[in-house]
Structure formats: structure tokens, C-alpha cells
Motif scaffolding. Structure first.
Motif, mmCIF file in Angstrom:
data_model
loop_
_atom_site.group_PDB
_atom_site.id
_atom_site.type_symbol
_atom_site.label_atom_id
_atom_site.label_comp_id
_atom_site.label_asym_id
_atom_site.label_seq_id
_atom_site.Cartn_x
_atom_site.Cartn_y
_atom_site.Cartn_z
ATOM 1 N N UNK A 12 64.009 -30.851 -0.218
ATOM 2 C CA UNK A 12 64.087 -31.496 1.081
ATOM 3 C C UNK A 12 65.525 -31.558 1.580
ATOM 4 N N UNK A 13 66.454 -30.923 0.860
ATOM 5 C CA UNK A 13 67.851 -30.825 1.279
ATOM 6 C C UNK A 13 68.494 -32.194 1.455
ATOM 7 N N UNK A 14 68.132 -33.097 0.540
ATOM 8 C CA UNK A 14 68.702 -34.439 0.588
ATOM 9 C C UNK A 14 70.218 -34.360 0.418
ATOM 10 N N UNK A 15 70.924 -35.101 1.257
ATOM 11 C CA UNK A 15 72.382 -35.088 1.228
ATOM 12 C C UNK A 15 72.981 -34.084 2.194
ATOM 13 N N UNK A 16 72.148 -33.272 2.839
ATOM 14 C CA UNK A 16 72.626 -32.290 3.804
ATOM 15 C C UNK A 16 72.381 -32.772 5.227
ATOM 16 N N UNK A 17 73.200 -32.311 6.187
ATOM 17 C CA UNK A 17 72.934 -32.663 7.595
ATOM 18 C C UNK A 17 71.592 -32.085 8.040
ATOM 19 N N UNK A 18 70.853 -32.868 8.798
ATOM 20 C CA UNK A 18 69.576 -32.388 9.327
ATOM 21 C C UNK A 18 69.829 -31.303 10.362
ATOM 22 N N UNK A 19 68.971 -30.289 10.408
ATOM 23 C CA UNK A 19 69.115 -29.260 11.444
ATOM 24 C C UNK A 19 68.877 -29.856 12.829
ATOM 25 N N UNK A 20 69.282 -29.154 13.868
ATOM 26 C CA UNK A 20 68.991 -29.639 15.217
ATOM 27 C C UNK A 20 67.483 -29.758 15.431
ATOM 28 N N UNK A 21 67.100 -30.683 16.273
ATOM 29 C CA UNK A 21 65.688 -30.841 16.616
ATOM 30 C C UNK A 21 65.628 -31.325 18.060
#
Length: 226
Positions: free
Chosen positions: A82-91
Motif C-alpha cells: 500500500x506504499x505506506x510512508x510514500x506521498x499519495x499520487x494525485x487524485x
């Protein structure tokens, strides 16, 4: 010349037998092994996610894996998927009924993103619980959004109205957001903190315990109960 006939006949027979042996060895030999195909594991988000995702056409899924298989922190699995710790992609998507949902505009607020479809039974089962939590913790500034994959405005609107959704539904008409977020299996949840960092994720359908755990990761100082 007649003396050489047996010799020539023997040589011809030997050549024929040798040829037959070679053919048999080739025919019965092991088949070549194909090279292994590429892994289907979820890849980390890349810097390319900093720009709006390009149009893509992944096949929307409506199957469900158990939370422990996916890796919510609350289920004892790995959060890497779930890519915890990473910036969320644009939405940035149109909303059912008009308007636009823009995750970037919500910086400074905790956000709960749920990728779903109306023909996904676990998605329907989760909505009442999500409703209750969205209302209960609205005073914290919590923003909740359901992202409907590849369905019409009318279908998503009817679904939300039938369940009295207390949060907006955004439309991912071409599946580009689903691809950018690697939300292959539906439903899938992401909890994003006030700085735009993913703090937890879970595959559905999940219950109130895992939902409360996900919320607790983006509501520091708040006691979140199922």
C-alpha cells in the motif's frame, strides 16, 4: 563388384540406423523451458506519479482478497503493497452530481480514499460502517471519498443514495486513477495523513476494527473506536 555389394549394403544400413537414432534423440529430448514472466507484485509509486496520471484501460476488478493477504497494519501483514510512508499520487476526479474532488486541495486534512464499484458486494457491505465513522469523526476534519471505477454517474448516484452515503463519490471513468493508485483488487482503502502521506491501507471487505485502525494512523491524538 559383386564382392563389394555386401559391404555397401552394410554401410548403408549403418548410416540409416545412425540417422534413425539421431531423430529419436531429438524427438525425445527435453523441451526448452520458457523464461519466467514478469512479476505481478505491486510496484512502488514513482516520481512520475507527481503529475496527473495518463489515461489507461486496466480491467476493473471486483474480486476480494482477505485483509491479511493484502497487508493492512491492523491485520498483521505487510504495508509495502500500500506504499505506506510514500506521498499519495494525485487524485483529481469529477464528483457525482457535479463538482471536482482534488486530493491536493485537502492538504492539511486527513483523508480516507476507498476505491470501489457498485457491482462489488463487499463494497456495498462496507458503506454503512464507513458512513458511521465518517459522521463520527467529521469534527476532526476527516475527508472521506469513494472512487467509483468505470461506471456511470447515474449508477454511482443510485448506489450512494440507496445507502445514504454521508461522503462524496468521485468518478474514475477511464480507470486512470485506479491504475495510478495500483488499486487492482476492489474494494481497497488508503488512509492519508495531513501531509499527504499514505499511513495505512487495506483490501476489502473489511470490518469496523480495521477501519478504525486505519483512521487511527491519520488521526493522532484521537481515540478511534470501531
Amino acid at each position: 563388384m559383386r564382392r563389394n555389394v555386401p559391404i555397401l549394403t552394410g554401410l548403408a544400413s549403418g548410416v540409416l540406423i545412425a540417422a534413425l537414432l539421431i531423430v529419436a534423440i531429438v524427438a525425445l529430448g527435453p523441451e526448452p523451458v520458457a523464461a519466467p514472466g514478469p512479476s505481478h507484485a505491486i510496484r512502488p509509486f514513482t516520481t512520475a506519479a507527481a503529475s496527473p496520471p495518463a489515461s489507461a484501460s486496466p480491467t476493473p476488478g471486483s474480486s476480494v482478497a482477505s485483509p491479511s493477504a493484502g497487508g493492512s497494519a491492523g491485520s498483521g501483514g505487510t504495508n509495502a503493497n500500500f506504499h505506506v510512508g510514500q506521498p499519495a499520487p494525485p487524485l483529481r476526479l469529477p464528483l457525482v452530481g457535479g463538482g471536482t474532488f482534488d486530493l491536493a486541495a485537502l492538504r492539511g486534512k486527513p483523508v480516507w480514499v476507498n476505491f470501489m464499484r457498485t457491482d462489488c458486494p463487499p463494497c456495498r457491505d462496507e458503506f454503512p460502517v464507513m458512513n458511521g465513522l465518517a459522521v463520527r469523526y467529521s469534527s476532526t476534519g476527516l475527508a472521506v471519498v469513494a472512487v467509483d471505477i468505470r461506471e456511470s454517474d447515474s449508477a454511482a448516484r443510485a448506489f450512494a443514495q440507496s445507502l445514504d452515503a454521508q461522503f462524496p463519490t468521485a468518478l474514475d471513468a477511464d480507470g486512470a486513477a485506479q491504475q495510478a493508485w495500483q488499486a487492482v483488487v476492489l474494494p481497497v482503502h488508503f488512509w492519508i495523513d495531513r501531509d499527504g502521506i499514505i499511513r495505512d491501507g487495506a483490501l476489502g471487505g473489511i470490518g469496523p476494527d480495521l477501519m478504525a485502525h486505519g483512521l487511527s494512523t491519520i488521526l493522532p491524538g484521537v481515540t478511534v473506536t470501531p
